[in-house]
Design an enzyme around this catalytic site. Structure first.
Site, short mmCIF file in Angstrom:
data_model
loop_
_atom_site.label_atom_id
_atom_site.label_comp_id
_atom_site.label_asym_id
_atom_site.label_seq_id
_atom_site.Cartn_x
_atom_site.Cartn_y
_atom_site.Cartn_z
CD GLU A 36 36.04 96.30 19.43
OE1 GLU A 36 35.04 96.21 18.73
OE2 GLU A 36 36.00 96.69 20.62
CD GLU A 48 25.08 94.80 20.34
OE1 GLU A 48 25.18 93.58 20.12
OE2 GLU A 48 26.01 95.60 20.17
CD GLU A 79 26.24 97.29 17.31
OE1 GLU A 79 27.05 97.52 18.22
OE2 GLU A 79 26.18 96.16 16.75
CD GLU A 95 27.05 92.82 15.89
OE1 GLU A 95 27.74 93.47 15.08
OE2 GLU A 95 27.19 92.89 17.12
CD GLU A 102 30.16 97.19 20.36
OE1 GLU A 102 31.12 97.87 19.98
OE2 GLU A 102 29.59 96.35 19.63
C1 NOJ Z 1 31.01 94.54 17.62
C2 NOJ Z 1 30.50 95.35 16.49
O1 NOJ Z 1 29.15 95.66 16.67
C3 NOJ Z 1 30.71 94.56 15.24
O2 NOJ Z 1 30.13 95.22 14.14
C4 NOJ Z 1 32.19 94.35 15.04
O3 NOJ Z 1 32.39 93.56 13.90
C5 NOJ Z 1 32.80 93.65 16.25
N1 NOJ Z 1 32.43 94.32 17.45
C6 NOJ Z 1 34.31 93.63 16.18
O4 NOJ Z 1 34.80 94.92 16.41
CA CA Z 2 27.78 95.27 18.59
#
Ligand code: NOJ
Ligand code: CA
Length: 659
Positions: free
Chosen positions: A372, A170, A459, A465, A441
């Site tokens: 997650e 990122e 991503e 974000e 990630e």
């Molecule tokens: C990182 C992710 O890129 C994001 O989109 C997500 O909201 C957070 N992690 C929580 O899982």
């Molecule tokens: Ca992320």
């Protein structure tokens, strides 16, 4: 293109020289030449196009365990073949892709040793790729410590590159001379006078990611991301490494419309891929990144039954297929990346998943699951079957996965062979349960979506974000006009734009640095078969006329063209809808306001189109007046040139409806 043109041809005879120990193979159009030179000191390759040498003699080989060198070879045989096939993508930026190359296969034996390794080279009209293939042999396993593959580039090269230091990929891609580079990720994009190159890898399935390390002012060498014990890769023979490839083009757009990476991946391995359906979605997501609500259960919990119903109602009303819900499962309290034991079947008690899956189905909406993992992959792997069965039981066939933690299982790098194997296992399991993946990630994508089209998007990009909370203030306007030519070359990006409201009271230091019209343009510019409309339903409700573009814009394309681009300054991308005769155009600029003239010659000749134009208002500006836009309609043809006026940080989005 007609189906009867889908044919494969294999023929011999492209090897132009095999005297002494020089071997050459050319692209089908004869412009790109790949030469191998095998000498006492090792094996090198050189590549030139019709004008110049693009790769000067560059080394090939490996260092194995105990310092064993695999960099000097005896050539046992060479063989050539040609291939010309047009195949249909399950989904993508182009419906049909032509795979046309000349191949050179060089069978080699380690000089003074027993190891057998072949080099497979494919030269296309838009670049080349090669890989090392270890055939079946006496040694059934190898331990790779280092790869010696080099790319010796022209001295005047300017590189758009991202440092390997950036967590989760990122980071920004910045422009510099090669001499100024740190160790970088690929893709890396090289600008030369009148020429553009991109280096990356394809079909990374059981090997570490290749970073590139500078060894002198013009040479980049592969640096494989190791396991925590220092080993790069454990290999069982027979084995093929990923392809190392370079795209060669005259203009930035040639990089975008090259499908060389996909061609270097294996064909679709899913017998019935009809479940791999591109889609748009909203989600209980941005509200958490704005710190309006939270992932964990509290009086401001985002993933409540009631709140999710609100999203379902909104998308059902507007014909958007999906709703993502994050923070639905127990375990988000405190510093959640430390949570080694997220359950993927245990909802918070204010989230009634049975009722929501019933409600979503009744409204014709698909819920999107969220896993997650905190990068605790062992915990995830132990639950894979139950987690995906649980999704099937709730009629959920799309999942956003995530790996927020600097190391996997406290130890291994996401880009190591350990990480690559894990991601692959998840993709294969998801396929078994007819589920699609939006992976956050990730390891840098390498075109695996050709083989596994359920790997919809990833991503591995500094997405929207960061503009919600990043201490640097958010992604600067130039970022999105660099992405299509750098990270975008690796495959779909779940960037998650769509901001209509620029207030950010809980993080006033950060904001989305675009105009609203540019947010619309990004749906065409930044490709993904899953596109999020990331803002809140109430913010879309406040601008329903502009939201119409998000409702209309397709996520699956027949054809893509790049009418204008200067990397880092501006970009225009046009794409034809795969399911209608409509074309769409997205144009965006960096922090500079500018006027561009876009030729509409991509439209069908002899046809009229209604152009619905979503543009920056004359007084729009990303900083002072981002939500000022104008929507106009006019009739256009392929003969026309569309003048496009972009505000600072602005953009224009156009839908062309054939009359
Ligand atoms: C990182 C992710 O890129 C994001 O989109 C997500 O909201 C957070 N992690 C929580 O899982
Ligand atoms: Ca992320």
């Amino acid at each position: 293109m007609k189906l009867n043109q889908l044919l494969a041809v294999t023929a011999a005879g492209v090897l132009t020289a095999c005297s002494s120990n020089v071997t050459e193979v050319k692209s089908p159009d004869g412009t790109i030449k790949f030469n191998l030179d095998n000498t006492e000191s090792g094996l090198t390759y050189t590549v030139s196009d019709s004008e110049t040498v693009v790769v000067s003699p560059s080394r090939l080989g490996f260092v194995l365990a105990d310092g064993e060198m695999l960099d000097k070879f005896d050539i046992k045989s060479t063989a050539t073949s040609s291939h010309d096939e047009t195949w249909e993508t399950t989904w993508g930026e182009s419906r049909f892709v032509r795979d046309n190359y000349n191949q050179l296969t060089v069978e080699m034996q380690q000089r003074g040793g027993d190891l057998l390794v072949n080099l497979e080279v494919r030269v296309f009209d838009d670049g080349f790729g090669y890989r090392y293939v270890f055939p079946e042999q006496q040694r059934d396993s190898l331990v790779v410590m280092e790869e010696l593959t080099e790319f010796k580039l022209p001295a005047e090269s300017q590189a758009w590159a991202m440092s390997a230091e950036n967590a989760y990929l990122e980071g920004y891609f910045n422009k510099s001379s090669l001499a100024e580079l740190d160790t970088i990720r690929t893709p890396v994009t090289i600008e030369l006078p009148g020429k553009y190159l991109a280096i990356h890898e394809a079909a990374l399935t059981d090997f570490p990611k290749m970073n590139l390390m500078r060894t002198d002012d013009v040479t980049l060498r592969s640096q494989l991301v190791p396991w925590s014990n220092g080993v790069a890769a454990y290999v069982a023979t027979p084995f093929a490494t990923p392809w190392r490839f370079m795209i060669i083009g005259d203009e930035p757009g040639d990089l975008v419309t090259s499908y060389l990476m996909l061609n270097l991946n294996e064909p679709c391995a899913i017998a019935d891929a009809s479940f791999c359906k591109p889609m748009k979605y909203l989600g209980v997501w941005w509200e958490m990144h704005l710190f309006k609500t939270y992932w964990y259960k509290c009086d401001r919990h985002g993933a409540t039954t009631e709140n999710v119903k609100r999203y379902i109602d909104f998308v059902a009303e507007h014909g958007i297929p999906g709703v993502l819900v994050e923070g639905w499962n127990k375990g988000w309290e405190g510093h959640w990346p430390a949570n080694e034991h997220f359950s993927f079947t245990d909802p918070y008690d204010d989230y009634d998943i049975d009722e929501l899956s019933r409600y979503a189905q009744e409204k014709g909406v698909e819920l999107i699951m969220h896993h997650e993992t905190g990068a605790w992959t062992k915990n995830y792997e132990a639950q894979l079957d139950t987690a995906y069965q649980y999704m099937n039981d709730h009629n959920i066939h799309n999942v956003k996965t995530g790996y927020v933690n600097l190391l996997m299982d406290g130890k291994e790098d996401h880009s190591s062979q350990y990480g690559v194997r894990h991601y692959r296992k998840v993709i294969e399991t998801a396929a078994k349960y007819t589920s699609n993946i939006d992976n956050h990630e990730p390891v840098m994508p390498t075109g695996l979506q050709r083989t596994y089209p359920n790997l919809m998007t990833q991503e591995g990009v500094r997405g929207q974000e960061h503009s919600a909370w990043d201490q640097d203030g958010g992604n600067p306007p130039y970022h999105t006009v660099v992405m299509p030519f750098t990270r975008g070359l690796a495959g779909p990006m779940d960037f998650t734009f769509g901001t209509f409201n620029y207030d950010n009271p809980n993080s006033p230091h950060a904001r989305v640095q675009t105009t609203l019209a540019k947010e619309l343009a990004l749906y065409v510019i930044i490709y993904s078969p899953m596109q999020m409309a990331s803002d809140l339903p109430e913010n879309y409700a406040a601008h329903l006329d502009a939201f119409q573009f998000i409702k209309d814009v397709p996520v699956d394309w027949d054809e893509t063209v790049v009418p204008a681009a200067v990397i880092g300054d501006y970009v225009a991308i046009a794409r034809k809808d795969r399911n209608s005769t409509d074309w769409y155009l997205g144009v965006a600029t960096d922090e500079e306001a500018r006027q561009l003239d876009i030729p509409l010659d991509f439209l069908d000749a002899d046809a009229e189109y209604t152009a619905q134009i979503y543009a920056d208002a004359p007084d729009a500006d990303w900083q002072s007046n981002p939500t000022a836009y104008v929507i106009t309609e006019q009739t256009v043809t392929a003969e026309d040139i569309l003048p496009v006026k972009l505000a600072a940080g602005g953009g224009t989005a156009v839908r062309f409806i054939k009359k």
